[in-house]
Design a protein around this motif. Sequence first.
Motif, PDB file in Angstrom:
ATOM      1  N   CYS A   1     -16.838  -0.670   0.472  1.00 15.46           N
ATOM      2  CA  CYS A   1     -15.460  -0.037  -0.036  1.00 15.46           C
ATOM      3  C   CYS A   1     -16.880   0.981  -1.327  1.00 15.46           C
ATOM      4  CB  CYS A   1     -14.981  -0.879  -0.571  1.00 15.46           C
ATOM      5  SG  CYS A   1     -13.724  -0.570  -2.485  1.00 15.46           S
TER       6      CYS A   1
ATOM      7  N   CYS B   1     -11.249  -2.310  -3.415  1.00 14.07           N
ATOM      8  CA  CYS B   1     -10.171  -1.429  -3.974  1.00 14.07           C
ATOM      9  C   CYS B   1      -8.416  -1.814  -3.479  1.00 14.07           C
ATOM     10  CB  CYS B   1     -10.238  -0.349  -4.650  1.00 14.07           C
ATOM     11  SG  CYS B   1     -10.040   1.044  -3.193  1.00 14.07           S
ATOM     12  N   TYR B   2      -9.376  -1.657  -2.074  1.00 15.78           N
ATOM     13  CA  TYR B   2      -7.641  -2.002  -1.097  1.00 15.78           C
ATOM     14  C   TYR B   2      -6.882  -0.411  -0.948  1.00 15.78           C
ATOM     15  CZ  TYR B   2      -7.995  -7.469  -1.716  1.00 15.78           C
ATOM     16  OH  TYR B   2      -8.583  -7.981  -1.585  1.00 15.78           O
ATOM     17  N   GLN B   3      -7.584   0.681  -1.527  1.00 18.20           N
ATOM     18  CA  GLN B   3      -6.635   2.200  -1.830  1.00 18.20           C
ATOM     19  C   GLN B   3      -7.984   2.772  -0.771  1.00 18.20           C
ATOM     20  OE1 GLN B   3      -3.724   1.911  -2.716  1.00 18.20           O
ATOM     21  NE2 GLN B   3      -3.961  -0.233  -3.733  1.00 18.20           N
ATOM     22  N   CYS B   4      -8.797   3.083  -1.238  1.00 16.21           N
ATOM     23  CA  CYS B   4      -9.790   4.215  -0.295  1.00 16.21           C
ATOM     24  C   CYS B   4      -9.750   4.128   0.771  1.00 16.21           C
ATOM     25  CB  CYS B   4     -11.218   3.828  -0.948  1.00 16.21           C
ATOM     26  SG  CYS B   4     -12.314   2.275   0.161  1.00 16.21           S
TER      27      CYS B   4
ATOM     28  N   CYS C   1     -11.060   1.065   2.644  1.00 12.83           N
ATOM     29  CA  CYS C   1     -10.394  -0.320   2.718  1.00 12.83           C
ATOM     30  C   CYS C   1      -9.103  -0.027   3.155  1.00 12.83           C
ATOM     31  CB  CYS C   1     -10.481  -0.750   1.607  1.00 12.83           C
ATOM     32  SG  CYS C   1     -11.346  -1.618   0.249  1.00 12.83           S
TER      33      CYS C   1
HETATM   34 ZN    ZN Z   1     -12.033   0.332  -1.233  1.00  9.50          ZN
END
Ligand code: ZN
Length: 329
Positions: free
Chosen positions: A55, A64-67, A70
């Motif tokens: 990440c 971040c779980y968003q990029c 991820c």
């Molecule tokens: Zn990320």
Amino acid sequence: MEVHWSDMLQTQPIVSKMVMNSINKGRISHAYLFHGDKGTGKFTLAQLLAMSIFCQERTGVEPCYQCRDCRRIQSGNHPDLHVIYPDGASIKKEQILHLQKEFTYTGLESNKKVYIIDQADKMTDNASNRLLKFLEEPSQQTTAILLTENSQAILPTIRSRCQMLSFTPLQSKRLEEKLQEEGLSLANARLLTAMTNNLSAALEKSKDTWFAQSRKIVVQLIEMLQQNPNEVPIFVHTQWMPHFKERVQLQEGLDLLLLWFRDIVHYHLDESSELVFVQHREKLETGSMQWSLAQVTDHLQEIMHAKRKLEQNVHPQLVMEQLTLQIQR
Ligand SMILES: [Zn+2]
């Protein structure tokens, strides 16, 4: 489902802290061996570690779980993260060779590469030797994460090159929830949790018809002890002994009987959330009226004593006859 480090800290505090610490310090090992029972979160932690490695938008250790990185890891198609599973019954040399070949190219998007080998104990000897060569020439940017339920089945030479992290068995409440997630009733989940603290073993037992029959026979014996004590000797002779033929089987029958009488103790103490035989509340209530707390405590000791006698090679039928007589007193 998004799993965060804070979640992992709840279920696996020790290994999580160690891995988080190494991420924080930028000292991630070249190779890890995660070992522990099925369902303890080995794969989840491996995936989380991979996310923290790739990440670009990390906050502390938390990805971040968003990029893009991820999201691709979560959906299982990140170009620099490889996951190897057994192909049929084993992990074959070709699978390791393939991995190695992929890894000779520099990272597609960064220099980092991560591979996870699930059920690493299923590697054939050839695959293990191939992997060993691979581990012996670590590139700075590669992280290997091996997962296994049985670390003893991994070559010692591989183990010695890995940082070993031991996942603790599931807490019984968590195991009970997991079993219910697998479709078991509360009653089954609770009984199996009381019999084992291992998800695989519990699931296997849940499909075992011998075990299902054992529960019935134990409940029948209890009913008979409560209602028709005169018929107990015949029941032991014609039903109980033929089912619990081997000593280990009889030990298991006695374990079930122990759980039953422990339930009556819980009933006396008004601890109904602790009950194992939740579907038999009425019978437990009858039992608590028939046997005082002191008597039930005696019976628990008598059952423990019977289990010891079995270990000492006393004849099984004799052990059962004595035990049922003691319980009727
Ligand atoms: Zn990320």
